[in-house]
Design an enzyme around this catalytic site. Structure first.
Site, PDB file in Angstrom:
ATOM      1  N   ARG A  47      -5.914  67.482 -11.152  1.00  0.00           N
ATOM      2  CA  ARG A  47      -5.906  67.003  -9.754  1.00  0.00           C
ATOM      3  C   ARG A  47      -6.517  68.043  -8.824  1.00  0.00           C
ATOM      4  O   ARG A  47      -7.047  67.727  -7.770  1.00  0.00           O
ATOM      5  CB  ARG A  47      -4.478  66.619  -9.331  1.00  0.00           C
ATOM      6  CG  ARG A  47      -4.366  66.217  -7.876  1.00  0.00           C
ATOM      7  CD  ARG A  47      -3.176  65.297  -7.557  1.00  0.00           C
ATOM      8  NE  ARG A  47      -1.971  65.612  -8.285  1.00  0.00           N
ATOM      9  CZ  ARG A  47      -1.211  66.683  -8.065  1.00  0.00           C
ATOM     10  NH1 ARG A  47      -1.528  67.555  -7.131  1.00  0.00           N
ATOM     11  NH2 ARG A  47      -0.122  66.884  -8.782  1.00  0.00           N
ATOM     12  N   TYR A  99     -18.518  49.088   7.605  1.00  0.00           N
ATOM     13  CA  TYR A  99     -17.828  48.666   6.393  1.00  0.00           C
ATOM     14  C   TYR A  99     -16.429  48.149   6.751  1.00  0.00           C
ATOM     15  O   TYR A  99     -15.691  48.804   7.500  1.00  0.00           O
ATOM     16  CB  TYR A  99     -17.749  49.842   5.419  1.00  0.00           C
ATOM     17  CG  TYR A  99     -17.109  49.436   4.123  1.00  0.00           C
ATOM     18  CD1 TYR A  99     -17.771  48.591   3.244  1.00  0.00           C
ATOM     19  CD2 TYR A  99     -15.833  49.862   3.794  1.00  0.00           C
ATOM     20  CE1 TYR A  99     -17.176  48.179   2.072  1.00  0.00           C
ATOM     21  CE2 TYR A  99     -15.225  49.462   2.613  1.00  0.00           C
ATOM     22  CZ  TYR A  99     -15.903  48.614   1.756  1.00  0.00           C
ATOM     23  OH  TYR A  99     -15.305  48.211   0.605  1.00  0.00           O
ATOM     24  N   ASP A 171     -21.781  57.815   7.404  1.00  0.00           N
ATOM     25  CA  ASP A 171     -21.672  57.092   6.136  1.00  0.00           C
ATOM     26  C   ASP A 171     -23.103  56.799   5.688  1.00  0.00           C
ATOM     27  O   ASP A 171     -23.812  56.011   6.309  1.00  0.00           O
ATOM     28  CB  ASP A 171     -20.867  55.799   6.352  1.00  0.00           C
ATOM     29  CG  ASP A 171     -20.662  55.004   5.064  1.00  0.00           C
ATOM     30  OD1 ASP A 171     -21.500  55.120   4.146  1.00  0.00           O
ATOM     31  OD2 ASP A 171     -19.669  54.255   4.979  1.00  0.00           O
ATOM     32  N   LYS A 196     -21.801  52.738  -5.094  1.00  0.00           N
ATOM     33  CA  LYS A 196     -22.976  51.921  -4.801  1.00  0.00           C
ATOM     34  C   LYS A 196     -24.216  52.552  -5.459  1.00  0.00           C
ATOM     35  O   LYS A 196     -24.338  52.542  -6.660  1.00  0.00           O
ATOM     36  CB  LYS A 196     -23.114  51.737  -3.298  1.00  0.00           C
ATOM     37  CG  LYS A 196     -21.782  51.372  -2.592  1.00  0.00           C
ATOM     38  CD  LYS A 196     -21.191  50.052  -3.059  1.00  0.00           C
ATOM     39  CE  LYS A 196     -19.750  49.842  -2.627  1.00  0.00           C
ATOM     40  NZ  LYS A 196     -19.455  49.993  -1.212  1.00  0.00           N
TER      41      LYS A 196
END
Ligand SMILES: *Cc1c(COP(=O)(O)O)cnc(C)c1O
Length: 374
Positions: A47, A99, A171, A196
Site C-alpha cells: 500500500r 466528467y 484533467d 482511458k
C-alpha cells in the site's frame, strides 16, 4: 528525448536480476526488512509502494514533464484523494461541463466537508475571474471536456489561479500527454484516468496525478493515499505501463480517424452539430491549435430529431459498441443523457463517440448506414 521515445522507454529499465527487457510484475504485499524495520531495498508494504507501480509513476511523470507522479486505483480515486486535502471553507471551481463523477463528488460529498464548489463555464475567463475575486483555492479544468468537448485556456486559467494564490489542476484524460502537456502551460497538477488512453485497451482501471513540483502538497497526497489506500494494483500498473509504450502511436490514429469521422458527420443532413476541437467550426479551434498537437479521439454529435433519432442511430451502429468509457482500440458510442441518471445535463440528442483504431472507411460506413435509418 522526444515524447515517443520516452513513451517507449520511461520506467523500462532492464530487470537487474535477469536482464529481462520488459518489467517484472512484483505482486509481493510485503518486503523483507531488518529487525528494527530497516528497509533493505526501499520497500516495506504494497500500500505504501511497489516497484512495478514506481515504474509507471516514473513513466507518467516523464510524459507529463512532471517532478513526480502518483498512481491510484482509478481516476476517481486520484480526484477524490487530491480533493480530500481541501480544508473546510475551501473554494473549488469546476467546469460546467465535466466528467460526471467529478460533478457528483462535488454535489454529494464535498459540501459535507464544507468545501464550496462553483460550477462555471471555464471558457468564459471574465466570469471565472470575477469568481476568483471572491477567493479561490483550486480551479479544476478539464479540456477537452466531457462530453461537450469544450476547450478552455490552460495558460490563462493558470495565470488567473496563481494571481489569486490558487492551484490549477487539469484533467488531461481526453488529450493525453501526447496531445497536450498542461504543466508546461502553467498548470500545477495534471490528473488522468489511465483507464482511458494510457491503458488503451479497455481492460485496466487506474488513475494518476502528475505534480509540477515535489512539494508539500505532493507529499500530503502521497501520505493520504498510503493511509486511505486506493492504490493501483501491481498488475494494473504493469498493464498501464505496457499501454504507455504505444500511446503516441495509438493517439496518432485515434486523431486521424476522429478528424475524418468528424468531417464526414459535419456535412450529413441528419446531423445538427459536431463537437470536435480539430474542426475549424469548433468555437475554440484557434486555442485548440495552440494548446493541443491534434484534436484527439473523442467527439460528440447531435442528431436532428431529438432523443429518439439519436437512440435510433446508436441502436443501428454495428461496429461502434454501445458502451461507456473511452480510449480503447474499439470504437464506442454512448447516449450520455441515458447514463446520467434522473437529472441528465447532456442534450438528449447527443451521442458521445470514442473513435477507435479500426479502418476509417469502416467507421464512416457504419455511421452512414446508421444515419440512413434515423
Ligand atoms: C473516466 C474519466 C474519469 C474517471 O476515471 P475512472 O478511471 O473511471 O475512475 C475522470 N475524468 C475523465 C475525463 C474521464 O473520462
Amino acid at each position: 528525448m522526444r515524447l515517443e521515445t520516452l513513451a517507449v522507454h520511461a520506467g523500462g529499465e532492464y530487470d537487474p536480476e535477469t536482464g529481462a527487457v520488459t518489467p517484472p510484475i512484483h505482486l509481493a504485499t510485503t518486503f523483507r526488512h531488518g529487525p528494527a524495520a530497516e528497509r533493505i531495498a526501499g520497500y516495506e508494504y504494497q500500500r505504501e509502494g511497489n516497484p512495478t507501480n514506481d515504474r509507471l509513476r516514473a513513466a507518467v511523470a516523464a510524459l507529463e514533464g512532471a517532478a513526480q507522479a502518483i498512481t491510484f486505483a482509478s481516476g476517481m480515486a486520484a480526484i477524490s484523494t487530491l480533493l480530500d486535502t481541501l480544508r473546510p471553507g475551501a473554494r473549488l471551481i469546476i467546469p460546467d461541463d465535466c466528467y460526471a463523477g467529478l460533478r457528483l463528488l462535488a454535489a454529494e460529498f464535498l459540501p459535507e466537508r464544507g468545501v464550496q464548489v462553483l460550477r462555471l463555464d471555464l471558457t468564459d475567463l471574465t466570469t471565472v475571474g470575477a469568481a476568483c475575486a471572491n477567493g479561490v483555492d483550486v480551479i479544476w479544468a478539464e479540456t477537452p471536456s466531457n462530453p461537450m468537448l469544450k476547450v478552455c485556456d490552460i495558460a490563462a486559467l493558470a495565470e488567473l489561479a496563481h494571481a489569486h494564490g490558487a492551484l490549477l489542476v487539469a484533467d488531461n484524460t481526453f488529450a493525453s500527454p501526447v496531445l497536450q502537456q498542461p504543466l508546461a502551460l502553467g498548470a500545477d497538477i495534471v490528473m488522468h484516468s489511465t483507464t482511458k488512453y494510457f491503458g488503451g485497451h479497455s481492460d485496466v482501471l487506474g488513475g494518476a496525478l502528475a505534480f509540477a513540483r515535489e512539494d508539500a502538497l505532493y507529499r500530503a497526497v502521497a501520505h493520504r493515499l498510503h493511509i486511505t489506500g486506493a492504490v493501483m494494483a501491481p498488475f494494473n500498473a504493469w498493464l498501464t505501463l505496457r499501454g504507455c509504450r504505444s500511446l503516441p502511436a495509438r493517439m496518432a490514429l485515434h486523431c486521424s480517424n476522429a478528424r475524418a469521422l468528424a468531417q464526414f458527420l459535419s456535412v450529413q443532413p441528419q446531423v445538427q452539430a459536431v463537437h470536435y476541437p480539430g474542426l475549424a467550426s469548433h468555437p475554440a479551434y484557434a486555442l485548440a491549435r495552440r494548446q493541443m498537437r491534434d484534436g484527439g479521439g473523442m467527439l460528440s454529435v447531435q442528431i436532428n430529431g431529438g432523443r429518439e433519432a439519436a437512440l435510433a442511430v446508436a441502436g443501428a451502429l454495428q461496429i461502434f459498441t454501445n458502451a461507456t468509457s473511452l480510449g480503447g482500440c474499439e470504437s464506442l458510442v454512448e447516449h450520455r443523457a441515458s447514463v446520467e441518471g434522473p437529472a441528465p445535463v447532456t442534450p438528449q440528442n447527443l451521442l458521445r463517440v470514442s473513435v477507435g483504431l479500426e479502418h476509417i472507411d469502416d467507421l464512416i460506413g457504419d455511421f452512414a448506414q446508421a444515419l440512413a435509418k434515423a
